[in-house]
Scaffold this motif. Structure first.
Motif, mmCIF file in Angstrom:
data_model
loop_
_atom_site.group_PDB
_atom_site.id
_atom_site.type_symbol
_atom_site.label_atom_id
_atom_site.label_comp_id
_atom_site.label_asym_id
_atom_site.label_seq_id
_atom_site.Cartn_x
_atom_site.Cartn_y
_atom_site.Cartn_z
ATOM 1 N N LYS A 281 -3.697 -4.863 -27.900
ATOM 2 C CA LYS A 281 -2.836 -3.710 -27.624
ATOM 3 C C LYS A 281 -3.649 -2.426 -27.484
ATOM 4 O O LYS A 281 -4.508 -2.138 -28.316
ATOM 5 C CB LYS A 281 -1.839 -3.537 -28.770
ATOM 6 N N GLY A 282 -3.361 -1.682 -26.457
ATOM 7 C CA GLY A 282 -3.986 -0.373 -26.312
ATOM 8 C C GLY A 282 -5.334 -0.395 -25.617
ATOM 9 O O GLY A 282 -5.866 0.646 -25.273
ATOM 10 N N TYR A 283 -5.863 -1.573 -25.415
ATOM 11 C CA TYR A 283 -7.167 -1.679 -24.755
ATOM 12 C C TYR A 283 -7.012 -1.512 -23.256
ATOM 13 O O TYR A 283 -6.074 -2.037 -22.660
ATOM 14 C CB TYR A 283 -7.800 -3.034 -25.051
ATOM 15 N N LYS A 284 -7.945 -0.783 -22.664
ATOM 16 C CA LYS A 284 -7.901 -0.550 -21.220
ATOM 17 C C LYS A 284 -9.123 -1.161 -20.553
ATOM 18 O O LYS A 284 -10.247 -0.735 -20.822
ATOM 19 C CB LYS A 284 -7.883 0.959 -20.944
ATOM 20 N N ALA A 285 -8.895 -2.106 -19.682
ATOM 21 C CA ALA A 285 -10.009 -2.745 -18.977
ATOM 22 C C ALA A 285 -10.500 -1.865 -17.834
ATOM 23 O O ALA A 285 -9.722 -1.185 -17.166
ATOM 24 C CB ALA A 285 -9.590 -4.091 -18.433
ATOM 25 N N GLN A 286 -11.758 -1.869 -17.648
ATOM 26 C CA GLN A 286 -12.355 -1.034 -16.612
ATOM 27 C C GLN A 286 -13.184 -1.908 -15.681
ATOM 28 O O GLN A 286 -13.276 -1.691 -14.511
ATOM 29 C CB GLN A 286 -13.266 0.006 -17.285
ATOM 30 N N ASN A 287 -13.782 -2.904 -16.273
ATOM 31 C CA ASN A 287 -14.717 -3.723 -15.510
ATOM 32 C C ASN A 287 -14.743 -5.152 -16.042
ATOM 33 O O ASN A 287 -14.921 -5.372 -17.225
ATOM 34 C CB ASN A 287 -16.127 -3.109 -15.615
ATOM 35 N N PHE A 288 -14.577 -6.092 -15.143
ATOM 36 C CA PHE A 288 -14.580 -7.504 -15.503
ATOM 37 C C PHE A 288 -15.924 -8.086 -15.108
ATOM 38 O O PHE A 288 -16.390 -7.878 -13.986
ATOM 39 C CB PHE A 288 -13.454 -8.200 -14.737
ATOM 40 N N ASN A 289 -16.551 -8.780 -16.025
ATOM 41 C CA ASN A 289 -17.864 -9.351 -15.710
ATOM 42 C C ASN A 289 -17.976 -10.765 -16.279
ATOM 43 O O ASN A 289 -18.299 -10.949 -17.442
ATOM 44 C CB ASN A 289 -18.960 -8.455 -16.286
ATOM 45 N N GLY A 290 -17.703 -11.732 -15.441
ATOM 46 C CA GLY A 290 -17.724 -13.125 -15.888
ATOM 47 C C GLY A 290 -18.796 -13.928 -15.178
ATOM 48 O O GLY A 290 -18.834 -13.965 -13.960
ATOM 49 N N VAL A 291 -19.637 -14.552 -15.955
ATOM 50 C CA VAL A 291 -20.707 -15.368 -15.382
ATOM 51 C C VAL A 291 -20.853 -16.660 -16.164
ATOM 52 O O VAL A 291 -20.856 -16.650 -17.394
ATOM 53 C CB VAL A 291 -22.056 -14.626 -15.427
ATOM 54 N N VAL A 292 -20.941 -17.748 -15.451
ATOM 55 C CA VAL A 292 -21.301 -19.012 -16.076
ATOM 56 C C VAL A 292 -22.594 -19.452 -15.439
ATOM 57 O O VAL A 292 -22.733 -19.426 -14.221
ATOM 58 C CB VAL A 292 -20.249 -20.106 -15.828
ATOM 59 N N SER A 293 -23.534 -19.836 -16.256
ATOM 60 C CA SER A 293 -24.764 -20.348 -15.679
ATOM 61 C C SER A 293 -24.892 -21.830 -15.986
ATOM 62 O O SER A 293 -24.276 -22.335 -16.921
ATOM 63 C CB SER A 293 -25.972 -19.589 -16.216
ATOM 64 N N VAL B 290 -24.593 -12.684 -26.208
ATOM 65 C CA VAL B 290 -23.791 -12.245 -25.063
ATOM 66 C C VAL B 290 -24.585 -11.190 -24.321
ATOM 67 O O VAL B 290 -25.162 -10.310 -24.947
ATOM 68 C CB VAL B 290 -22.484 -11.577 -25.509
ATOM 69 N N VAL B 291 -24.599 -11.295 -23.024
ATOM 70 C CA VAL B 291 -25.230 -10.249 -22.233
ATOM 71 C C VAL B 291 -24.138 -9.371 -21.670
ATOM 72 O O VAL B 291 -23.270 -9.847 -20.945
ATOM 73 C CB VAL B 291 -26.076 -10.848 -21.097
ATOM 74 N N GLY B 292 -24.164 -8.121 -22.036
ATOM 75 C CA GLY B 292 -23.112 -7.208 -21.616
ATOM 76 C C GLY B 292 -23.260 -6.794 -20.174
ATOM 77 O O GLY B 292 -24.280 -7.054 -19.537
ATOM 78 N N ASP B 293 -22.231 -6.137 -19.654
ATOM 79 C CA ASP B 293 -22.317 -5.646 -18.281
ATOM 80 C C ASP B 293 -23.204 -4.407 -18.230
ATOM 81 O O ASP B 293 -23.384 -3.800 -17.181
ATOM 82 C CB ASP B 293 -20.941 -5.376 -17.684
ATOM 83 N N ASP B 294 -23.765 -4.052 -19.366
ATOM 84 C CA ASP B 294 -24.781 -3.007 -19.386
ATOM 85 C C ASP B 294 -26.169 -3.637 -19.349
ATOM 86 O O ASP B 294 -27.178 -2.949 -19.436
ATOM 87 C CB ASP B 294 -24.628 -2.143 -20.634
ATOM 88 N N GLY C 85 -25.656 -10.635 -14.461
ATOM 89 C CA GLY C 85 -25.818 -12.028 -14.861
ATOM 90 C C GLY C 85 -26.192 -12.170 -16.321
ATOM 91 O O GLY C 85 -26.530 -11.189 -16.986
ATOM 92 N N ASP C 86 -26.138 -13.400 -16.812
ATOM 93 C CA ASP C 86 -26.539 -13.608 -18.195
ATOM 94 C C ASP C 86 -28.063 -13.582 -18.309
ATOM 95 O O ASP C 86 -28.626 -13.794 -19.377
ATOM 96 C CB ASP C 86 -25.968 -14.921 -18.751
ATOM 97 N N ASP C 87 -28.700 -13.306 -17.197
ATOM 98 C CA ASP C 87 -30.141 -13.062 -17.218
ATOM 99 C C ASP C 87 -30.398 -11.552 -17.297
ATOM 100 O O ASP C 87 -31.533 -11.113 -17.250
ATOM 101 C CB ASP C 87 -30.814 -13.651 -15.980
ATOM 102 N N GLY C 88 -29.319 -10.799 -17.380
ATOM 103 C CA GLY C 88 -29.446 -9.354 -17.517
ATOM 104 C C GLY C 88 -29.694 -8.622 -16.207
ATOM 105 O O GLY C 88 -29.824 -7.412 -16.186
ATOM 106 N N LYS C 89 -29.737 -9.373 -15.116
ATOM 107 C CA LYS C 89 -29.993 -8.737 -13.823
ATOM 108 C C LYS C 89 -28.705 -8.444 -13.080
ATOM 109 O O LYS C 89 -27.690 -9.086 -13.289
ATOM 110 C CB LYS C 89 -30.861 -9.649 -12.951
ATOM 111 N N GLN C 90 -28.793 -7.499 -12.161
ATOM 112 C CA GLN C 90 -27.632 -7.138 -11.369
ATOM 113 C C GLN C 90 -27.608 -7.928 -10.071
ATOM 114 O O GLN C 90 -28.631 -8.102 -9.430
ATOM 115 C CB GLN C 90 -27.668 -5.649 -11.034
#
Lengths: 128, 128
Positions: free
Chosen positions: B105-117, A57-61, B59-64
């Motif tokens: 439960k109790g988890y707080k999302a901050q950032n969604f990052n979904g990529v399909v290649s 998995v490639v994280g958003d980091d 991305g799943d290539d690690g790039k922004q």
DNA sequence: TAATTATTGCGACTTAGTTGCAATAATAAG
DNA sequence: CTTATTATTGCAACTAAGTCGCAATAATTA
């Protein structure tokens, strides 16, 4: 090209199994207390991915995390589940929920990479 | 800390608007024909993200990759949509479908990052 | 036991992204 | 319009993640 069983590989595999989460190269290196070379760890992890016993998995980091394939070794082997990365404690865990994705016509999926980052339960309460 | 309007910023914003997709720093630099420094582009893009006029995808290539926020500037501003990255032609596009995610439960999302290649329609047919 | 070749360690390298600092230039103040 | 303030830019150096070539090591096979 056959596969050889080595001490290093076993150790890395153990690390992955022990931690029921997705872990980074760094974590593994730390667990192995620096007895194994960085490059080797990367190579072993990549090998495991090829062999299908581990998924990446490639994280958003932007970093790579690796986790044992649980209920997919025998199955279709597409990992349509999300991962949660805690910004505070750094852990990355697989979420169960499978995602159904509608791609545009003619598009062929090859790799699913879903990550949500935020604060896990523990950190939400502890940290602040 | 206020915001200043500069030529460089306008140019980068135009690039983003023109291309209806998510583009990388590299693409922008190329479009600006090397008239703007790498570091500056990164800083501007990060600024845009802070200001909320652009969102970042890793991305799943690690790039922004960066894309204009379309129907979310006024709204909740969580980008729960996936991105498709074509392995062959390299383009990264926003998919419409919004994803509903059940966090523990109790988890707080901050950032969604979904990529399909995979391979986009064009490349599926053309490339091979 | 010896031969074959996958694996490892080392070092060098690449690529993405960030940062400190001095110079430049938008904007606000006079 | 002129000056002062400070956001922005360019440059160069730096960091961190990951890869690669090569010689040495060690599983496996014969």
């Amino acid at each position: 090209m056959s596969v050889r069983q080595t001490k290093t590989k076993s150790l890395i595999l153990e690390s992955l199994q022990k931690s029921k989460q997705a872990i980074s190269h760094e974590t593994i290196q730390h667990e192995l207390e620096g007895h194994v070379d960085r490059a080797t760890i990367y190579r072993v992890l990549n090998r495991f991915c090829e062999e299908g016993i581990v998924h990446r998995v490639v994280g958003d980091d932007g970093k790579q995390y690796f986790a044992i394939c649980l209920n997919c070794a025998e199955q279709h082997h597409q990992h349509n589940h999300f991962h949660f990365r805690c910004i505070s404690c750094g852990k990355v865990e697989c979420l169960q929920q499978e995602i159904a994705l509608n791609l545009p016509k003619g598009y062929k999926a090859q790799n699913f990479n879903g990550v949500v980052s935020g604060y896990c339960d523990l950190c939400t309460r502890t940290d602040k």
